[in-house]
Design a protein around this motif. Structure first.
Motif, short mmCIF file in Angstrom:
data_model
loop_
_atom_site.label_atom_id
_atom_site.label_comp_id
_atom_site.label_asym_id
_atom_site.label_seq_id
_atom_site.Cartn_x
_atom_site.Cartn_y
_atom_site.Cartn_z
N LEU A 122 22.50 -0.57 -34.43
CA LEU A 122 23.91 -0.39 -34.40
C LEU A 122 24.48 0.85 -33.82
CD1 LEU A 122 24.78 -1.96 -37.73
CD2 LEU A 122 24.77 -3.06 -35.49
N ALA A 123 23.45 1.93 -33.54
CA ALA A 123 23.82 3.12 -33.09
C ALA A 123 24.09 3.26 -31.72
CB ALA A 123 22.81 4.14 -33.53
N LYS A 124 23.54 2.57 -30.67
CA LYS A 124 23.46 2.84 -29.51
C LYS A 124 25.13 2.68 -28.87
CE LYS A 124 21.32 1.42 -24.99
NZ LYS A 124 20.02 1.04 -24.43
N GLY A 125 25.34 3.84 -28.06
CA GLY A 125 26.63 3.68 -27.47
C GLY A 125 27.82 3.76 -28.24
N ARG A 126 27.63 4.18 -29.53
CA ARG A 126 28.72 4.51 -30.19
C ARG A 126 28.86 6.08 -30.80
NH1 ARG A 126 30.37 0.79 -33.26
NH2 ARG A 126 28.55 -0.87 -33.04
N PRO A 127 30.05 6.48 -31.06
CA PRO A 127 29.99 7.86 -31.55
C PRO A 127 29.98 7.79 -33.11
CG PRO A 127 32.33 7.11 -31.01
CD PRO A 127 31.50 6.11 -30.52
N MET A 128 28.91 8.65 -33.49
CA MET A 128 28.60 8.62 -34.98
C MET A 128 28.37 9.84 -35.43
SD MET A 128 25.77 5.51 -35.03
CE MET A 128 24.96 5.95 -36.73
N THR A 129 28.55 10.41 -36.69
CA THR A 129 28.17 11.41 -37.39
C THR A 129 27.02 11.06 -38.56
OG1 THR A 129 28.95 13.43 -37.99
CG2 THR A 129 29.96 11.60 -39.04
N VAL A 138 19.84 10.09 -34.80
CA VAL A 138 20.98 9.15 -34.25
C VAL A 138 21.13 9.49 -32.93
CG1 VAL A 138 23.50 9.40 -34.61
CG2 VAL A 138 22.00 9.40 -36.65
N VAL A 139 20.98 10.40 -32.35
CA VAL A 139 21.12 10.45 -30.82
C VAL A 139 20.00 9.92 -30.17
CG1 VAL A 139 20.86 12.49 -28.89
CG2 VAL A 139 22.26 12.84 -30.84
N ASN A 140 18.73 9.83 -30.42
CA ASN A 140 17.62 9.09 -29.99
C ASN A 140 17.62 7.83 -29.98
OD1 ASN A 140 16.44 11.53 -29.30
ND2 ASN A 140 15.06 11.47 -30.86
N ALA A 141 18.58 7.31 -31.18
CA ALA A 141 19.02 5.84 -31.01
C ALA A 141 20.01 5.39 -30.04
CB ALA A 141 19.28 5.43 -32.73
N GLY A 142 20.69 6.63 -29.27
CA GLY A 142 21.66 6.33 -28.51
C GLY A 142 23.05 6.47 -28.70
N ALA A 143 23.27 7.11 -29.89
CA ALA A 143 24.70 7.33 -30.25
C ALA A 143 25.15 8.55 -29.84
CB ALA A 143 24.82 7.43 -31.87
N GLU A 144 26.32 8.86 -29.78
CA GLU A 144 27.00 10.18 -29.42
C GLU A 144 27.22 10.64 -30.63
OE1 GLU A 144 31.24 11.98 -28.05
OE2 GLU A 144 30.66 9.84 -27.52
N TRP A 145 26.60 11.76 -31.05
CA TRP A 145 26.60 12.48 -32.12
C TRP A 145 27.87 13.55 -32.20
CZ3 TRP A 145 26.77 17.05 -34.88
CH2 TRP A 145 26.64 17.10 -36.66
N VAL A 146 28.73 13.24 -33.16
CA VAL A 146 29.93 14.13 -33.47
C VAL A 146 30.22 14.66 -34.78
CG1 VAL A 146 32.51 14.17 -32.96
CG2 VAL A 146 31.16 12.32 -31.72
N ASP A 147 30.34 16.10 -34.56
CA ASP A 147 30.42 16.86 -35.88
C ASP A 147 31.92 16.66 -36.57
OD1 ASP A 147 30.03 18.63 -37.92
OD2 ASP A 147 29.75 20.44 -36.98
N GLN A 148 32.15 15.64 -37.20
CA GLN A 148 33.36 15.27 -37.65
C GLN A 148 33.22 14.60 -39.00
OE1 GLN A 148 35.65 13.49 -34.57
NE2 GLN A 148 36.68 12.30 -36.06
N SER A 149 34.11 14.93 -39.80
CA SER A 149 34.10 14.53 -41.19
C SER A 149 33.93 13.08 -41.56
CB SER A 149 35.46 14.71 -42.10
OG SER A 149 36.41 14.03 -41.71
N ALA A 150 34.45 12.10 -40.48
CA ALA A 150 34.30 10.78 -40.55
C ALA A 150 34.81 10.14 -39.34
CB ALA A 150 35.19 10.22 -41.74
N ILE A 151 34.11 9.39 -38.87
CA ILE A 151 34.47 8.58 -37.63
C ILE A 151 34.18 6.92 -37.71
CG2 ILE A 151 33.30 8.09 -35.15
CD1 ILE A 151 32.28 10.94 -35.37
N ALA A 152 35.07 6.39 -37.28
CA ALA A 152 35.16 4.72 -37.04
C ALA A 152 34.96 4.24 -35.92
CB ALA A 152 36.37 4.15 -37.89
N ASP A 153 34.19 3.40 -35.43
CA ASP A 153 34.11 2.92 -34.15
C ASP A 153 33.78 1.55 -34.32
OD1 ASP A 153 33.77 3.17 -31.17
OD2 ASP A 153 31.88 2.20 -31.71
N GLY A 154 34.81 0.53 -34.02
CA GLY A 154 34.41 -0.85 -34.04
C GLY A 154 34.06 -1.41 -35.50
#
Length: 186
Positions: A122-129, A138-154
């Motif tokens: 579920l990581a590929k192509g989505r912003p995650m922290t 997380v990055v190697n699984a294709g997510a865009e890692w963001v240093d943020q307290s909480a992120i929601a994407d879809g």
């Protein structure tokens, strides 16, 4: 629009969950009016991890084998190092994560629990922290890692650590009240 007071939320965890990452969401979501159940591999209580030692037990409402995804609106995955590392090799846990996502339901993971999102594809192509130590995973699984307290994407919610739990719970409530989420193509 769904309301948090009508929501049914499932938490899955096993021994070694980060104490606050199970208790805070469970208790705060209940305070907000949601029905919250805890599922463990065998339906028995599990022991938390707090600081540098074992913590308190969490009661279980059901076993992984008794999970009926159709009966819930959201899935919460507590972190800690031990808990998600054990669950990411449990086929029942990964299938539960995949089933919630397939149905457009909220899936929320904090700290090291994004490992389960990675394992479920579920990581590929989505912003995650996540907790910083698993950023590379997380990055190697294709997510865009963001240093943020909480992120929601879809409908997928991620958060960094116990200090972010208030924001994590806020995002869970927000995503539940938005309703079903369309599946994001990988």
């Amino acid at each position: 629009m769904p309301k948090i007071t009508e929501a049914r939320i499932l938490i899955i965890a096993t021994h070694g969950f980060e104490q606050s990452e199970l208790e805070f969401p469970r208790d705060q979501l209940r305070v907000k009016g949601a029905t919250v159940h805890v599922a463990t591999p065998d339906g028995k209580p599990i022991k938390g991890w707090e600081g540098s030692d074992w913590g308190r037990a969490a009661e279980a409402d059901l076993s992984f084998d008794a999970i009926d995804v159709a009966g819930y609106d959201a899935l919460v995955l507590p972190g800690g190092q031990i808990n998600p590392d054990l669950l990411r090799v449990d086929d029942r846990a990964i299938e539960t994560v995949k089933a919630f996502a397939r149905d457009g339901k909220v899936v929320a993971a904090v700290c090291h629990a994004p490992w389960l999102l990675v394992e479920a594809g579920l990581a590929k192509g989505r912003p995650m922290t996540s907790y910083p130590s698993i950023k590379t995973d997380v990055v190697n699984a294709g997510a865009e890692w963001v240093d943020q307290s909480a992120i929601a994407d879809g409908g997928i919610v991620t958060s960094r650590n116990p200090n972010d739990l208030k924001d994590f719970v806020g995002k869970i409530v927000e995503e539940i009240e938005e309703g079903r989420h369309a599946k994001k193509a990988a």
